[in-house]
Design an enzyme around this catalytic site. Structure first.
Site, PDB file in Angstrom:
ATOM      1  N   ASN A 108      16.081  -6.840  -2.181  1.00 38.47           N
ATOM      2  CA  ASN A 108      14.903  -6.085  -1.773  1.00 38.47           C
ATOM      3  C   ASN A 108      13.645  -6.912  -2.034  1.00 38.47           C
ATOM      4  OD1 ASN A 108      13.308  -3.752  -1.058  1.00 38.47           O
ATOM      5  ND2 ASN A 108      12.936  -3.408  -3.235  1.00 38.47           N
ATOM      6  N   HIS A 110       9.620  -6.380  -2.978  1.00 37.28           N
ATOM      7  CA  HIS A 110       8.738  -5.352  -3.522  1.00 37.28           C
ATOM      8  C   HIS A 110       7.343  -5.954  -3.707  1.00 37.28           C
ATOM      9  CE1 HIS A 110       7.688  -1.701  -5.598  1.00 37.28           C
ATOM     10  NE2 HIS A 110       7.040  -2.454  -6.461  1.00 37.28           N
TER      11      HIS A 110
HETATM   12  C1  GAR Z   1       6.396  -4.580   2.310  1.00 36.79           C
HETATM   13  O1  GAR Z   1       5.162  -4.828   1.693  1.00 36.79           O
HETATM   14  C2  GAR Z   1       7.466  -4.377   1.263  1.00 36.79           C
HETATM   15  O2  GAR Z   1       7.282  -5.190   0.143  1.00 36.79           O
HETATM   16  C3  GAR Z   1       7.275  -2.922   0.914  1.00 36.79           C
HETATM   17  O3  GAR Z   1       7.065  -2.311   2.152  1.00 36.79           O
HETATM   18  C4  GAR Z   1       6.367  -3.224   3.008  1.00 36.79           C
HETATM   19  C5  GAR Z   1       7.061  -3.241   4.344  1.00 36.79           C
HETATM   20  O4  GAR Z   1       6.322  -3.945   5.281  1.00 36.79           O
HETATM   21  N1  GAR Z   1       8.405  -2.408   0.236  1.00 36.79           N
HETATM   22  C6  GAR Z   1       8.312  -1.506  -0.747  1.00 36.79           C
HETATM   23  O5  GAR Z   1       7.262  -1.013  -1.130  1.00 36.79           O
HETATM   24  C7  GAR Z   1       9.638  -1.121  -1.387  1.00 36.79           C
HETATM   25  N2  GAR Z   1       9.427  -0.365  -2.558  1.00 36.79           N
HETATM   26  P1  GAR Z   1       7.027  -4.507   6.587  1.00 36.79           P
HETATM   27  O6  GAR Z   1       7.782  -3.308   7.197  1.00 36.79           O
HETATM   28  O7  GAR Z   1       5.919  -4.936   7.470  1.00 36.79           O
HETATM   29  O8  GAR Z   1       7.963  -5.598   6.195  1.00 36.79           O
END
Ligand code: GAR
Length: 194
Positions: A108, A110
């Site tokens: 994952n 984060h």
């Molecule tokens: C990213 O910033 C990722 O790190 C976060 O969601 C975003 C997705 O952006 N994930 C979390 O917060 C997980 N807890 P994306 O769909 O443009 O890749």
């Protein structure tokens, strides 16, 4: 060659970056085999189509429990012979059974320097806390929330002129460097889940 699946819930910019880097050969020993979204009509699905990567919608609303949703996910991953599952903004908590089955093959990204600011609003939480730096973490998924073995982390400064949006952009740009690098470490067998 390892077959990678990307699990998404929305925008999919990390997924798109990873697929692009695989196609350019910058993520080695990997094939972008499958995208799974738990929501229909999200931007990530259009991006997958543009790259010619097969995608499947497994809508969590169609299942009456987390377990049955995760079973459908697992059955799909197995049918596509997936070796490594990459969460890319996948906003569902996975069940213990699913995590145990894929342990060490489930990663994952984060948007904080864990263990600081776990959860689904990490950038907002760091911004509201007024910290001078935050960061980005790629980790193996375990049965906790954002607690698994860290693969790679990078700090991101909060600058004096920042707005929430400029900080968010800097964090995403850092993600686009850190996630590919972390996947190369996993694919080269240089790190494994404890
Ligand atoms: C990213 O910033 C990722 O790190 C976060 O969601 C975003 C997705 O952006 N994930 C979390 O917060 C997980 N807890 P994306 O769909 O443009 O890749």
């Amino acid at each position: 060659m390892k077959r990678l699946a990307f699990l998404v819930s929305g925008n999919g910019s990390n997924m798109a970056n990873l697929i692009r880097r695989i196609k350019k050969g910058e993520i080695r020993r990997a094939e972008a085999a499958l995208v799974i979204s738990n929501k229909p009509d999200v931007k990530a699905l259009g991006r997958a189509l543009e790259f010619g990567v097969p995608s499947v919608v497994i809508s969590h609303g169609d299942y009456d429990s987390r377990e049955s949703f995760d079973e459908a996910l697992s059955e799909c991953l197995d049918r596509h012979k997936i070796d490594l599952v990459c969460l890319c903004g996948f906003m569902r908590i996975l069940t213990e059974g699913f995590v145990r089955k894929y342990y060490g093959r489930l990663v994952n990204i984060h948007p904080s320097f864990l263990p600081d600011f776990p959860g689904s609003h990490a950038i907002r939480d760091a911004w509201n806390a007024g910290v001078k730096e935050t960061g980005v973490t790629v980790h193996f998924v375990d049965t906790g929330v954002d607690t698994g073995t860290v693969i790679l982390q990078k700090k991101v400064p909060v600058l004096s002129g920042d707005t929430f949006e400029t900080l968010e952009t800097r964090i995403h740009e850092t993600e686009y460097d850190v996630y590919p690098e972390a996947l190369n470490l996993v694919l080269e067998g240089k790190v494994s889940a404890r």
